[in-house]
Design an enzyme around this catalytic site. Structure first.
Site, short mmCIF file in Angstrom:
data_model
loop_
_atom_site.label_atom_id
_atom_site.label_comp_id
_atom_site.label_asym_id
_atom_site.label_seq_id
_atom_site.Cartn_x
_atom_site.Cartn_y
_atom_site.Cartn_z
N LYS A 116 52.18 -4.49 74.06
CA LYS A 116 52.57 -5.29 75.22
C LYS A 116 53.81 -6.13 74.98
O LYS A 116 54.55 -6.41 75.92
CB LYS A 116 51.39 -6.17 75.67
CG LYS A 116 50.26 -5.35 76.29
CD LYS A 116 49.15 -6.21 76.84
CE LYS A 116 48.01 -5.32 77.34
NZ LYS A 116 46.91 -6.05 77.94
N GLU A 200 51.45 -15.66 77.10
CA GLU A 200 52.32 -15.75 78.27
C GLU A 200 51.77 -16.82 79.20
O GLU A 200 50.62 -17.24 79.07
CB GLU A 200 52.44 -14.40 78.98
CG GLU A 200 51.14 -13.77 79.39
CD GLU A 200 51.32 -12.35 79.95
OE1 GLU A 200 52.18 -11.60 79.48
OE2 GLU A 200 50.56 -12.02 80.87
N ARG A 291 48.72 6.49 81.36
CA ARG A 291 47.64 7.48 81.52
C ARG A 291 47.19 7.46 82.96
O ARG A 291 47.64 6.63 83.74
CB ARG A 291 46.47 7.07 80.62
CG ARG A 291 46.05 5.63 80.96
CD ARG A 291 44.81 5.18 80.25
NE ARG A 291 44.62 3.75 80.31
CZ ARG A 291 44.04 3.08 81.30
NH1 ARG A 291 43.59 3.72 82.35
NH2 ARG A 291 43.92 1.77 81.26
P1 ADP Z 1 44.40 -5.01 80.17
O1 ADP Z 1 45.32 -4.25 79.27
O2 ADP Z 1 43.14 -5.40 79.51
O3 ADP Z 1 44.24 -4.35 81.49
P2 ADP Z 1 46.20 -6.89 81.44
O4 ADP Z 1 47.36 -7.45 80.72
O5 ADP Z 1 46.44 -5.83 82.44
O6 ADP Z 1 45.13 -6.40 80.39
O7 ADP Z 1 45.40 -8.08 82.14
C1 ADP Z 1 44.13 -7.86 82.73
C2 ADP Z 1 43.85 -8.92 83.78
O8 ADP Z 1 43.92 -10.24 83.19
C3 ADP Z 1 44.87 -8.98 84.91
O9 ADP Z 1 44.56 -8.07 85.93
C4 ADP Z 1 44.78 -10.42 85.36
O10 ADP Z 1 43.70 -10.63 86.22
C5 ADP Z 1 44.52 -11.16 84.07
N1 ADP Z 1 45.79 -11.64 83.49
C6 ADP Z 1 46.48 -11.06 82.49
N2 ADP Z 1 47.60 -11.76 82.20
C7 ADP Z 1 47.62 -12.82 83.03
C8 ADP Z 1 48.50 -13.93 83.22
N3 ADP Z 1 49.59 -14.09 82.50
N4 ADP Z 1 48.19 -14.84 84.19
C9 ADP Z 1 47.06 -14.69 84.93
N5 ADP Z 1 46.20 -13.68 84.80
C10 ADP Z 1 46.45 -12.74 83.86
P1 ADP Z 2 42.17 1.06 84.49
O1 ADP Z 2 43.37 0.36 83.97
O2 ADP Z 2 42.31 2.52 84.64
O3 ADP Z 2 41.59 0.37 85.63
P2 ADP Z 2 40.24 -0.02 82.64
O4 ADP Z 2 41.00 -1.19 82.15
O5 ADP Z 2 39.05 -0.25 83.49
O6 ADP Z 2 41.18 1.04 83.31
O7 ADP Z 2 39.84 0.87 81.40
C1 ADP Z 2 39.26 2.16 81.56
C2 ADP Z 2 38.51 2.50 80.32
O8 ADP Z 2 39.40 2.55 79.23
C3 ADP Z 2 37.45 1.49 79.95
O9 ADP Z 2 36.36 2.18 79.38
C4 ADP Z 2 38.15 0.62 78.92
O10 ADP Z 2 37.22 -0.02 78.09
C5 ADP Z 2 39.01 1.64 78.21
N1 ADP Z 2 40.25 1.10 77.65
C6 ADP Z 2 41.32 0.67 78.35
N2 ADP Z 2 42.31 0.28 77.53
C7 ADP Z 2 41.85 0.46 76.27
C8 ADP Z 2 42.41 0.25 74.96
N3 ADP Z 2 43.63 -0.25 74.78
N4 ADP Z 2 41.66 0.56 73.90
C9 ADP Z 2 40.42 1.04 74.07
N5 ADP Z 2 39.84 1.28 75.26
C10 ADP Z 2 40.54 0.99 76.34
#
Ligand code: ADP
Ligand code: ADP
Ligand code: MG
Length: 472
Positions: A116, A200, A291
Site C-alpha cells: 500500500k 494515514e 483481482r
Molecule cells: P483492505 O485492504 O483491508 O480492504 P482498505 O485500505 O481498503 O483495506 O480499507 C478498508 C476499509 O477501512 C475502508 O473501506 C474504510 O472503511 C476504512 N479505511 C481505510 N483507510 C481509511 C482512512 N484513511 N480513513 C477512514 N477510513 C479508512
Molecule cells: P473485496 O475487496 O473483493 O470486497 P474482501 O476484502 O472482502 O474483498 O476480501 C475477499 C477475501 O479475500 C476475504 O476472504 C479476505 O479475507 C481475503 N483477502 C483479501 N485481501 C487479502 C490479503 N491481502 N491477504 C489475505 N487474504 C485476503
C-alpha cells in the site's frame, strides 16, 4: 494464445463463478480442493477435480504445488479468484516460468499495488490524490508519532500488505497510537507475513467508493463505473451498491476517469478495482485490488458486462470486447453478503450443516453461492456463504426487490446476516441512499429483530444437546 483449459486456484462461490464463465466460453475447468472441500459445489461442477491434500488451508496456499497441478493436468491458464493467492505475485511469476497463463495483471504490478505504501507513491506520481499520510513504512513508534502529529489526529494505522479489512486501527490520540502500534505490527506479521505498517489521516465517516477497471494488452483501459461499499462492519463490506446512489453524474465521471488514470499509470492489465474514500467533494485514493472482487456481480448487473469472461479473454491476449463509449449503466444493483454469522451475538461465525436451503429467484435476482441443502460449512474458511444480488430500474424498486428476495430465501441450520439486512432495508436512513462507513456503528438498534422460531432448527438443537449429553 488460445486458452482451452483453466485451473481454478480457489474454492466456494468464486470458483463456481469461474467454472460458469469457462462453460460459456467452451473452456474446460479444473477444480482443486483440500479434503474438507471434497463435497463442495466447485468440485462437483468443474469438469475435473483434484485433491490438494488433507490440510484444509495449506493446499490452497501453496503456489508451487498448484502450478504443478495445472501443468500436470494440461491446463494452459490459471484463475486465482479472490483471497488466497490472488494477490500473490509469486504465483503469477511461477505461472510465467511454467508457461501457464496467469489470469490477472503482471507479477510486477501485483507486487507494486499490493504494497500500500508503494501504491500510494505510484498514485502521487500519477497525480491521483491520496489520503494524507506517511510516505514510507514506519520505522517505529517515534516516527509514527511524528507522522501522526504532521497529518493530525485521528489517524489510521494500517498493515502495508493488508487486506480483507484486517490490520487497520484508528487512533484518536497519541496514547491510542502507542497502544495500537505493536498490535498492528503483530497483526500484520501474523496475517500477512510482513511487519510493515504505515499511517494515514483518518477520514471521518467517509463513503467508500470503488471503480471497476478492465484493461487489455493493446493499450485499452476502461472503467465500468463505481460501487458504493460504505455499509461495512469493522472495515469489512456487508452490502455493496452499484452505482452509488450518492454520487452526482459529474462525480461519477470524475472518479471513473481518475481510476483509469491510476490503472494506466502502473501499466495495469486485466480486471482490477481502485478504491477511494469520499468526503464532501474530496476524493482520496485508498488502495488498488489487483483481482476480481467479491462484489463484481453488481457491476455486471448494471452494465451487462461479464467481468470474469473479460478477464479470461484479456489474459488470452484478445482486445477488450467493449470501448468506454459502449459502456452504459442501467438501474441499481445491491449485493448482500449473507454470512454464516450471528449478528445478535457480535457477528460470531456460525458454521455447521445447512439443513434446508431454498434459493430466492424471480425477476432481477441473482444468487452466487456454493452451498446446498445438506452441505456443511467448514470452519476453516471465511463465513460468507451466499451473495444475494437484487437489481431493478429504480433505487426504491431495487430495495423492495431485495427485501422480497431475502424473504424468498430459506437458509436454515446456521445463523446468518439475512434478518439484519431486512432491518437495514426498512431503515429510512438507508433508504434515503445517504450513508457513510459509520452507518453500521451508528445504528445498533437495527440488531433488535426477532427471529422466527423454526421447528426444524429447534428439533436439531435438542438432538444436538442430547447427543452432546449422552455422548452419542
Ligand atoms: P483492505 O485492504 O483491508 O480492504 P482498505 O485500505 O481498503 O483495506 O480499507 C478498508 C476499509 O477501512 C475502508 O473501506 C474504510 O472503511 C476504512 N479505511 C481505510 N483507510 C481509511 C482512512 N484513511 N480513513 C477512514 N477510513 C479508512
Ligand atoms: P473485496 O475487496 O473483493 O470486497 P474482501 O476484502 O472482502 O474483498 O476480501 C475477499 C477475501 O479475500 C476475504 O476472504 C479476505 O479475507 C481475503 N483477502 C483479501 N485481501 C487479502 C490479503 N491481502 N491477504 C489475505 N487474504 C485476503
Ligand atoms: Mg480495500
Amino acid at each position: 494464445m488460445a486458452i482451452t483449459k483453466i485451473l481454478i486456484a480457489n474454492r466456494g462461490e468464486i470458483a463456481v463463478r469461474i467454472v460458469r464463465a469457462c462453460a460459456e466460453l467452451g473452456i474446460r475447468s479444473v477444480a482443486v480442493f483440500t479434503e474438507p472441500d471434497r463435497y463442495a459445489l466447485h468440485v462437483k461442477r468443474a469438469d475435473e477435480a483434484y485433491s490438494l491434500g488433507d490440510d484444509p488451508l495449506a493446499g490452497y496456499l501453496n503456489p508451487h504445488h498448484i502450478v504443478n497441478m495445472a501443468v500436470q493436468t494440461g491446463c494452459d491458464a490459471l484463475h486465482p479468484g479472490y483471497g488466497f493467492l490472488s494477490e500473490n505475485a509469486e504465483l503469477a511469476e511461477i505461472c510465467a516460468q511454467r508457461g501457464v497463463t496467469f489470469i490477472g495483471p503482471s507479477a510486477e504490478v501485483i507486487r507494486r499495488m499490493g504494497d500500500k505504501t508503494r501504491a500510494r507513491q505510484a498514485m502521487i506520481e500519477a497525480g491521483v490524490p491520496v489520503t494524507p499520510g506517511s510516505e514510507n513504512n514506519l520505522s517505529g513508534l517515534d516516527e509514527a508519532r511524528a507522522e501522526a502529529e504532521r497529518v493530525g489526529y485521528p489517524v489510521m494505522l494500517k498493515a502495508t500488505s493488508g487486506g480483507g479489512g484486517r490490520g487497520i486501527r484508528r487512533c484518536d490520540n497519541e496514547d491510542e497510537l502507542a497502544r495500537n502500534y505493536e498490535r498492528v505490527v503483530s497483526e500484520a506479521t501474523k496475517a500477512f507475513g510482513s511487519a510493515d505498517v504505515f499511517l494515514e489521516k483518518c477520514i471521518v465517516d467517509p463513503r467508500h467508493i470503488e471503480v471497476q477497471i478492465l484493461a487489455d494488452d493493446h493499450g485499452n483501459t476502461i472503467h465500468l463505473f463505481e460501487r458504493d461499499c460504505s455499509i461495512q462492519r469493522r472495515n469489512q463490506k456487508l452490502i455493496e451498491i452499484a452505482p452509488s446512489p450518492q454520487l452526482t453524474p459529474e462525480q461519477r465521471t470524475y472518479v471513473g476517469d481518475l481510476a483509469v488514470r491510476a490503472a494506466e499509470a502502473v501499466g495495469y492489465t486485466n480486471a482490477g478495482t481502485v478504491e477511494f474514500l469520499f468526503t464532501g467533494n474530496q476524493v482520496f485514493f485508498m488502495e488498488m485490488n489487483t483481482r476480481v472482487q467479491v462484489e463484481h456481480t453488481i457491476t455486471e448487473q448494471i452494465t451487462g458486462v461479464d467481468i470474469v469472461r473479460e478477464q479470461i479473454r484479456v489474459a488470452a491476449g484478445e482486445p477488450l470486447a467493449h470501448q468506454q463509449s459502449d459502456i452504459r449503466h442501467q438501474g441499481f444493483a445491491l449485493q448482500f453478503r449473507i454470512n454464516a454469522e450471528d449478528p445478535k451475538n457480535n457477528f460470531l461465525p456460525s458454521f455447521g450443516r445447512i439443513s434446508r436451503y431454498y434459493a430466492p429467484g424471480g425477476p432481477g435476482v441473482r444468487v452466487d453461492t456454493a452451498i446446498y441443502t445438506g452441505y456443511t460449512i467448514p470452519p476453516y474458511f471465511d463465513s460468507m456463504c451466499l451473495k444475494l444480488i437484487a437489481w431493478n430500474l429504480s433505487w426504491e424498486g431495487a430495495l423492495d426487490r431485495a427485501k422480497r428476495a431475502i424473504h424468498d430465501m430459506r437458509l436454515q441450520g446456521v445463523k446468518t446476516t439475512a434478518p439484519y439486512y431486512l432491518k437495514i432495508l426498512d431503515d429510512p436512513g438507508f433508504r434515503s441512499g445517504q450513508f457513510d462507513t459509520g452507518y453500521v456503528d451508528a445504528h445498533p438498534e437495527l440488531l433488535n429483530y426477532s427471529e422466527k422460531s423454526n421447528p426444524e432448527e429447534i428439533a436439531l438443537a435438542i438432538a444436538a444437546a442430547i447427543a452432546a449429553h449422552t455422548g452419542l
